[in-house]
Design a protein around this motif. Structure first.
Motif, PDB file in Angstrom:
ATOM      1  N   LEU A 355       0.820  -1.209   0.000  1.00 28.50           N
ATOM      2  CA  LEU A 355       0.000   0.000   0.000  1.00 28.50           C
ATOM      3  C   LEU A 355       0.854   1.259   0.000  1.00 28.50           C
ATOM      4  O   LEU A 355       0.353   2.344  -0.340  1.00 28.50           O
ATOM      5  N   ARG A 356       2.129   1.115   0.374  1.00 27.90           N
ATOM      6  CA  ARG A 356       3.038   2.249   0.456  1.00 27.90           C
ATOM      7  C   ARG A 356       4.415   1.827  -0.074  1.00 27.90           C
ATOM      8  O   ARG A 356       4.764   0.641  -0.050  1.00 27.90           O
ATOM      9  N   VAL A 357       5.177   2.809  -0.518  1.00 26.65           N
ATOM     10  CA  VAL A 357       6.550   2.568  -0.944  1.00 26.65           C
ATOM     11  C   VAL A 357       7.413   3.707  -0.414  1.00 26.65           C
ATOM     12  O   VAL A 357       7.060   4.889  -0.557  1.00 26.65           O
ATOM     13  N   ASN A 358       8.518   3.338   0.212  1.00 29.87           N
ATOM     14  CA  ASN A 358       9.432   4.331   0.789  1.00 29.87           C
ATOM     15  C   ASN A 358       8.702   5.329   1.683  1.00 29.87           C
ATOM     16  O   ASN A 358       8.978   6.534   1.673  1.00 29.87           O
ATOM     17  N   GLY A 359       7.724   4.810   2.439  1.00 32.51           N
ATOM     18  CA  GLY A 359       7.009   5.635   3.394  1.00 32.51           C
ATOM     19  C   GLY A 359       5.899   6.472   2.811  1.00 32.51           C
ATOM     20  O   GLY A 359       5.210   7.199   3.545  1.00 32.51           O
ATOM     21  N   GLN A 360       5.653   6.396   1.515  1.00 33.17           N
ATOM     22  CA  GLN A 360       4.620   7.199   0.865  1.00 33.17           C
ATOM     23  C   GLN A 360       3.523   6.290   0.309  1.00 33.17           C
ATOM     24  O   GLN A 360       3.784   5.166  -0.121  1.00 33.17           O
ATOM     25  N   VAL A 361       2.300   6.797   0.319  1.00 34.62           N
ATOM     26  CA  VAL A 361       1.200   6.076  -0.319  1.00 34.62           C
ATOM     27  C   VAL A 361       1.536   5.874  -1.802  1.00 34.62           C
ATOM     28  O   VAL A 361       2.048   6.794  -2.462  1.00 34.62           O
ATOM     29  N   LEU A 362       1.293   4.694  -2.308  1.00 35.29           N
ATOM     30  CA  LEU A 362       1.554   4.431  -3.721  1.00 35.29           C
ATOM     31  C   LEU A 362       0.886   5.488  -4.591  1.00 35.29           C
ATOM     32  O   LEU A 362      -0.291   5.812  -4.396  1.00 35.29           O
ATOM     33  N   ASP A 363       1.623   6.029  -5.548  1.00 40.40           N
ATOM     34  CA  ASP A 363       0.939   6.896  -6.499  1.00 40.40           C
ATOM     35  C   ASP A 363       0.362   6.039  -7.625  1.00 40.40           C
ATOM     36  O   ASP A 363       0.568   4.815  -7.670  1.00 40.40           O
TER      37      ASP A 363
END
Length: 393
Positions: A355-363
């Protein structure tokens, strides 16, 4: 026609062919046209064994890539999810070896090209068959490297399917190479080891070839080897550039998934059907796994992915431990809009519905609202924009 071997008589495949008169030997066919002393067997053998090693490495690593993408039925439920970086390493080696083979093939062809102008073109049936086999080997290798290079750019200006054609060309090249080595085994053996006297210019020529291979390798391998990223001057991708610090092969706009339904829910079609909203997924235990995303074009990059373990979802849905999965994307079309996953991947604790990558919500380009990320798995099978997971039993 004598087709048998009797004493010192002609053998079946050594029947002489009619020869034209010397008056027809014109242009580049004249004696002395090819003046370089490096058009000789020892140089051809030295370059050839390097080229052969590159082709063999390409073939073996490419075979692994093909099996991981499209496994045969007897193997599909037993594909290994470890080592974590397995696909990243083997596919990186595949592309690196393929690029290195380009200057090696050029050097090999330069060394032996006077053979193209041998006169007469065929001295016997056996000689004609040998030349035709070499023509197949050279043509297939040129086509394989040319299409492989364009694949790293994701440019496909031909009407045939790349992956299947690339796969079968690999088999043709490997088979033709083995036949060629077998036919030339005696000559190769005679020139395999260093001779007593070094031919003038040979060392400089081989040094130039080695430097060329090193140059194209160092300036392109950074797309898969992080330590070489600073000199990644000629590679088609910089894995540290792109949306959320990662490259994107297929964007949401290309896939038609820019508008995710407001009422999106993940469906897990198992013995206990689940329909989970984003809020419900976020209430489940969240796990973070540092995993690479590695693509067939040769580039790879690591990221910290966060989401729900796939095996936790399967347990909640009552799926058997040995169940295979079918994963369906919001993408309406495309060769990987629907993928399947073996239980070895599905039950690996590192496999996530991210659901997230590198602490950010997936764009959107990286698969919002949810995507699959698993170890030792080709990037095209890391399904983005997941809408449904079906338990196949």
């Amino acid at each position: 026609m004598n087709e048998t071997s009797t004493g010192d008589g002609p053998r079946r495949f050594d029947i002489p062919l009619p020869q034209p008169p010397d008056a027809l030997r014109i242009g580049p066919l004249r004696e002395g046209t090819f003046r370089s002393p490096l058009h000789e067997a020892r140089t051809a053998v030295v370059v050839g064994r390097r080229l052969g090693a590159a082709i063999l490495l390409c073939f073996l690593s490419g075979l692994l890539s093909h099996v991981l993408q499209e496994p045969p039925g007897w193997l599909r439920d037993h594909l290994p999810s470890r080592p974590v970086n397995g696909y990243r390493v083997t596919q990186g080696l595949h592309v690196i070896a393929g690029i290195a083979a380009v200057p090696l093939l050029g050097a090999k062809l330069w060394t032996v090209y006077p053979k193209l102008f041998e006169w007469p073109p065929a001295r016997s049936v056996r000689h004609l068959a040998e030349r035709l086999a070499i023509a197949v080997l050279v043509a297939a290798t040129l086509l394989e490297l040319f299409t492989g290079l364009l694949n790293t750019l994701q440019w496909y200006p031909w009407p045939f399917p790349f992956r299947q054609t690339h796969f079968w060309l690999g088999w043709i090249i490997t088979g033709a190479l083995l036949l060629h080595v077998t036919a030339k085994a005696t000559a190769i053996g005679e020139h395999w080891w260093r001779g007593r006297a070094a031919l003038p210019g040979r060392r400089a020529f081989l040094g130039t070839v080695t430097a060329s291979v090193a140059a194209v390798t160092v300036t392109t391998a950074g797309q898969s080897i992080p330590g070489l990223r600073a000199v990644d001057l000629l590679a088609p991708r910089r894995p540290d550039l792109g949306s959320q610090g990662l490259p994107v092969n297929r964007t949401a706009a290309q896939a038609g998934t820019t508008a995710v339904p407001a009422d999106w829910r993940l469906t897990v079609d198992g013995p206990v059907p689940l329909h989970l909203s984003m809020a419900e997924l976020l209430t489940m235990p969240q796990h973070t796994a540092p995993l690479p995303i590695a693509c067939v074009e040769g580039w790879s990059a690591s990221a910290d992915w966060t989401g729900v373990r796939l095996r936790d979802l399967l347990d909640r849905a009552g799926a058997p431990a040995d169940a295979r999965l079918r994963i369906v994307s919001l993408e309406s079309s495309g060769p990987y809009a629907v993928t399947e996953m073996a239980p070895t991947y599905a039950r690996d604790p590192l496999t996530l519905l991210a659901l997230r990558v590198n602490g950010q919500v997936l764009d959107a380009d990286h698969g919002y609202p949810a995507r699959i990320i698993a170890p030792n798995r080709p990037g095209v099978l890391q399904t983005k924009w997941v809408s449904r997971i079906e338990v196949l039993g």
